[in-house]
Structures are given as structure tokens and as C-alpha cells.
Write a protein that holds these residues in place. Structure first.
Motif, PDB file in Angstrom:
ATOM      1  N   LYS A   3       6.891  -2.421  -8.174  1.00  0.00           N
ATOM      2  CA  LYS A   3       6.062  -1.499  -7.398  1.00  0.00           C
ATOM      3  C   LYS A   3       4.872  -2.265  -6.822  1.00  0.00           C
ATOM      4  CE  LYS A   3       4.080   2.193  -9.214  1.00  0.00           C
ATOM      5  NZ  LYS A   3       3.865   3.395 -10.015  1.00  0.00           N
ATOM      6  N   THR A   4       4.598  -2.061  -5.550  1.00  0.00           N
ATOM      7  CA  THR A   4       3.531  -2.831  -4.906  1.00  0.00           C
ATOM      8  C   THR A   4       2.214  -2.064  -4.834  1.00  0.00           C
ATOM      9  OG1 THR A   4       4.317  -2.003  -2.809  1.00  0.00           O
ATOM     10  CG2 THR A   4       5.109  -4.188  -3.468  1.00  0.00           C
ATOM     11  N   TYR A   5       2.140  -0.956  -5.529  1.00  0.00           N
ATOM     12  CA  TYR A   5       0.915  -0.166  -5.481  1.00  0.00           C
ATOM     13  C   TYR A   5       0.676   0.522  -6.823  1.00  0.00           C
ATOM     14  CZ  TYR A   5       4.416   3.484  -4.847  1.00  0.00           C
ATOM     15  OH  TYR A   5       5.502   4.304  -5.020  1.00  0.00           O
ATOM     16  N   ASP A   6      -0.566   0.945  -7.034  1.00  0.00           N
ATOM     17  CA  ASP A   6      -0.910   1.669  -8.264  1.00  0.00           C
ATOM     18  C   ASP A   6      -0.843   3.179  -8.066  1.00  0.00           C
ATOM     19  OD1 ASP A   6      -1.654  -0.716  -9.808  1.00  0.00           O
ATOM     20  OD2 ASP A   6      -3.257  -0.891  -8.327  1.00  0.00           O
ATOM     21  N   TYR A   7      -1.230   3.602  -6.867  1.00  0.00           N
ATOM     22  CA  TYR A   7      -1.223   5.038  -6.579  1.00  0.00           C
ATOM     23  C   TYR A   7      -0.588   5.290  -5.215  1.00  0.00           C
ATOM     24  CZ  TYR A   7      -4.809   5.360 -10.212  1.00  0.00           C
ATOM     25  OH  TYR A   7      -5.501   5.278 -11.389  1.00  0.00           O
ATOM     26  N   LEU A   8       0.012   6.443  -5.091  1.00  0.00           N
ATOM     27  CA  LEU A   8       0.541   6.869  -3.798  1.00  0.00           C
ATOM     28  C   LEU A   8      -0.102   8.222  -3.450  1.00  0.00           C
ATOM     29  CD1 LEU A   8       2.630   6.662  -1.449  1.00  0.00           C
ATOM     30  CD2 LEU A   8       4.215   7.892  -2.919  1.00  0.00           C
ATOM     31  N   THR A  49      -1.504   0.493   2.854  1.00  0.00           N
ATOM     32  CA  THR A  49      -1.969   0.290   1.488  1.00  0.00           C
ATOM     33  C   THR A  49      -3.371  -0.295   1.546  1.00  0.00           C
ATOM     34  OG1 THR A  49       0.309  -0.107   0.844  1.00  0.00           O
ATOM     35  CG2 THR A  49      -1.379  -0.708  -0.751  1.00  0.00           C
ATOM     36  N   ILE A  50      -4.288   0.344   0.848  1.00  0.00           N
ATOM     37  CA  ILE A  50      -5.672  -0.123   0.838  1.00  0.00           C
ATOM     38  C   ILE A  50      -6.087  -0.414  -0.599  1.00  0.00           C
ATOM     39  CG2 ILE A  50      -6.340   1.139   2.923  1.00  0.00           C
ATOM     40  CD1 ILE A  50      -7.581   3.264   1.101  1.00  0.00           C
ATOM     41  N   GLU A  51      -7.215  -1.110  -0.758  1.00  0.00           N
ATOM     42  CA  GLU A  51      -7.697  -1.366  -2.102  1.00  0.00           C
ATOM     43  C   GLU A  51      -8.943  -0.530  -2.370  1.00  0.00           C
ATOM     44  OE1 GLU A  51      -7.161  -5.367  -3.450  1.00  0.00           O
ATOM     45  OE2 GLU A  51      -8.961  -5.161  -4.718  1.00  0.00           O
ATOM     46  N   LEU A  52      -8.926   0.186  -3.461  1.00  0.00           N
ATOM     47  CA  LEU A  52     -10.068   1.036  -3.845  1.00  0.00           C
ATOM     48  C   LEU A  52     -10.375   0.784  -5.309  1.00  0.00           C
ATOM     49  CD1 LEU A  52      -9.201   4.571  -2.355  1.00  0.00           C
ATOM     50  CD2 LEU A  52     -11.036   3.061  -1.616  1.00  0.00           C
ATOM     51  N   ASP A  53     -11.577   0.361  -5.608  1.00  0.00           N
ATOM     52  CA  ASP A  53     -11.986   0.087  -6.998  1.00  0.00           C
ATOM     53  C   ASP A  53     -10.968  -0.777  -7.733  1.00  0.00           C
ATOM     54  OD1 ASP A  53     -14.141   1.724  -6.447  1.00  0.00           O
ATOM     55  OD2 ASP A  53     -13.175   3.511  -7.264  1.00  0.00           O
ATOM     56  N   GLY A  54     -10.463  -1.798  -7.058  1.00  0.00           N
ATOM     57  CA  GLY A  54      -9.532  -2.730  -7.686  1.00  0.00           C
ATOM     58  C   GLY A  54      -8.107  -2.205  -7.836  1.00  0.00           C
ATOM     59  N   LYS A  55      -7.838  -1.035  -7.297  1.00  0.00           N
ATOM     60  CA  LYS A  55      -6.487  -0.458  -7.374  1.00  0.00           C
ATOM     61  C   LYS A  55      -5.844  -0.487  -5.992  1.00  0.00           C
ATOM     62  CE  LYS A  55      -6.799   1.186 -11.641  1.00  0.00           C
ATOM     63  NZ  LYS A  55      -6.257   0.290 -12.642  1.00  0.00           N
ATOM     64  N   ARG A  56      -4.529  -0.732  -5.988  1.00  0.00           N
ATOM     65  CA  ARG A  56      -3.813  -0.674  -4.713  1.00  0.00           C
ATOM     66  C   ARG A  56      -3.372   0.774  -4.468  1.00  0.00           C
ATOM     67  NH1 ARG A  56       0.276  -4.959  -6.472  1.00  0.00           N
ATOM     68  NH2 ARG A  56      -0.310  -3.811  -8.325  1.00  0.00           N
ATOM     69  N   VAL A  57      -3.898   1.333  -3.412  1.00  0.00           N
ATOM     70  CA  VAL A  57      -3.611   2.734  -3.112  1.00  0.00           C
ATOM     71  C   VAL A  57      -2.780   2.797  -1.830  1.00  0.00           C
ATOM     72  CG1 VAL A  57      -4.597   5.001  -2.607  1.00  0.00           C
ATOM     73  CG2 VAL A  57      -5.787   3.453  -4.174  1.00  0.00           C
ATOM     74  N   LYS A  58      -1.586   3.323  -1.995  1.00  0.00           N
ATOM     75  CA  LYS A  58      -0.705   3.439  -0.841  1.00  0.00           C
ATOM     76  C   LYS A  58      -0.931   4.808  -0.202  1.00  0.00           C
ATOM     77  CE  LYS A  58       4.206   2.839   0.144  1.00  0.00           C
ATOM     78  NZ  LYS A  58       5.433   2.266  -0.399  1.00  0.00           N
TER      79      LYS A  58
END
Ligand code: GDP
Length: 185
Positions: A3-8, A49-58
Motif C-alpha cells: 500500500k502506498t498510502y496511510d489513509y484514503l 497523494t499528499i503528506e500531512l503530519d508525516g502520513k501519506r494521505v491519498k
């Protein structure tokens, strides 16, 4: 595949035809090749996909693909949406007036805790502006007041037949009115 992201997050663009939703989507998304057209419900979405607070958010951003013309935006489009951008065109008075109708549509079909923001587009066209910045700003207040009233009446309903104690809006629910922090151009 990893998985390339932490949140979707599923986000929606809503507003009258011609206000610039598709252009906004193209400007923000990664490229023009990841468009997915879901033919069964006639809807487009794009990804960034952006980065927010060190998390990858798709961010999966959905566009109505012209369906707004027929006012046929229904539950299928709103299902699972976490954020909604209500777009109007600052050069088009009608598109601004219609924001309240779109809000009604959202209240009918979307989850009650969906995040919302109002976006006045085409700010480069200053000489053709019909909706002042001031009126745009008032829309935020009107929307906030509507949500507040809804919350109050829900809390009243919950207390129906109840204790006779004053109605109190809980802290958790009050947090929903945070779109006031958005700025208007
Ligand atoms: P939609 O129907 O809401 O998806 O609107 P479109 O994205 O198709 O845009 C409608 C028209 O507005 C097109 O001719 C765009 O080129 C134009 N448009 C969109 N965004 C802007 C903007 O920020 N500034 C200006 N001047 N024109 C825009």
C-alpha cells in the motif's frame, strides 16, 4: 502490492455546471491518466497523494461529470464522502444562489458529519465579478448557522420527552463547525 498510502479520503466537488469543478480537479490531481470513470453511475474521480503530519494521505476527488445539470446527484455519489467542496463562480450570481440548494442536497444524501467548505472560483476575473467577497464570506456564516440549528434540533430531539434540563451542544459536535477557518479569496 504494498500500500502506498496511510489513509484514503474521498472528497467531492459539488456546484452548478460551468463553475469550474473539472478544471479544479485537473489542476490539483497528479496527472491526466489516472481518471477513473465509473460508468454505472457516470462519475469521474482523480487522485492526488499528499503528506500531512508525516502520513501519506491519498485524496480521491470525485467530479460529477456533468450530472449536476440534471440534478440527479444521489446517494451513490455521496456514499462514503468525507469532505465536500461546494464551488460557485464569482462571475455567476445564480451559481452562488444555488449553493443553498446544493447544501440541501448534501443534507439529504451525505453523512451528517461530512466536512464542508465553500469555494468561490474564477477569482482571476475581477472585472466580471458578480458575487462580492463579503457575500461569499456571509455564506460561511449562513452554512454554520444552519448546521448549528440542525445540531440544536437533533439535541432537542434526543431529549424529547426528557428531563426538562437546558439543551447543551456537546464539545464533540461543536467541532464540526470548523470550516469557519477557511479563507476566501
Ligand atoms: P464544471 O462544469 O463545473 O466542471 O466547469 P469546467 O471545469 O468545465 O469549467 C467551465 C468553464 O470555466 C471552462 O471554460 C473553464 O475554462 C472556465 N474556468 C474554470 N476555472 C476557471 C478559472 O479559475 N478562471 C477562469 N477565468 N475560467 C475558469
Amino acid at each position: 502490492m504494498a500500500k502506498t498510502y496511510d489513509y484514503l479520503f474521498k472528497l467531492l466537488l459539488i456546484g452548478d455546471s460551468g463553475v469550474g469543478k473539472t478544471c479544479l480537479l485537473f489542476r490539483f490531481s497528479e496527472d491526466s491518466f489516472n481518471t477513473t470513470f465509473i460508468s454505472t453511475i457516470g462519475i469521474d474521480f482523480k487522485i492526488r497523494t499528499i503528506e500531512l503530519d508525516g502520513k501519506r494521505v491519498k485524496l480521491q476527488i470525485w467530479d460529477t461529470a456533468g450530472q449536476e445539470r440534471f440534478r440527479t446527484i444521489t446517494t451513490a455519489y455521496y456514499r462514503g464522502a468525507m469532505g465536500i467542496m461546494l464551488v460557485y463562480d464569482i462571475c455567476n450570481e445564480k451559481s452562488f444562489e444555488n449553493i443553498k440548494n446544493w447544501i440541501r442536497n448534501i443534507e439529504e444524501h451525505a453523512s451528517s458529519d461530512v466536512e464542508k467548505m465553500i469555494l468561490g472560483n474564477k477569482c482571476d476575473m475581477t472585472d466580471r465579478r458578480q458575487v462580492s467577497k463579503d457575500r461569499g464570506e456571509k455564506a460561511f456564516y449562513t452554512m454554520g448557522r444552519d448546521i448549528l440549528h440542525n445540531l440544536s434540533s437533533k439535541t432537542t430531539d434526543n431529549n424529547a420527552g426528557g428531563t426538562g434540563k437546558p439543551v447543551k451542544i456537546t464539545e464533540k459536535k461543536s467541532k464540526r463547525i470548523k470550516f469557519f477557518k477557511c479563507s476566501l479569496l
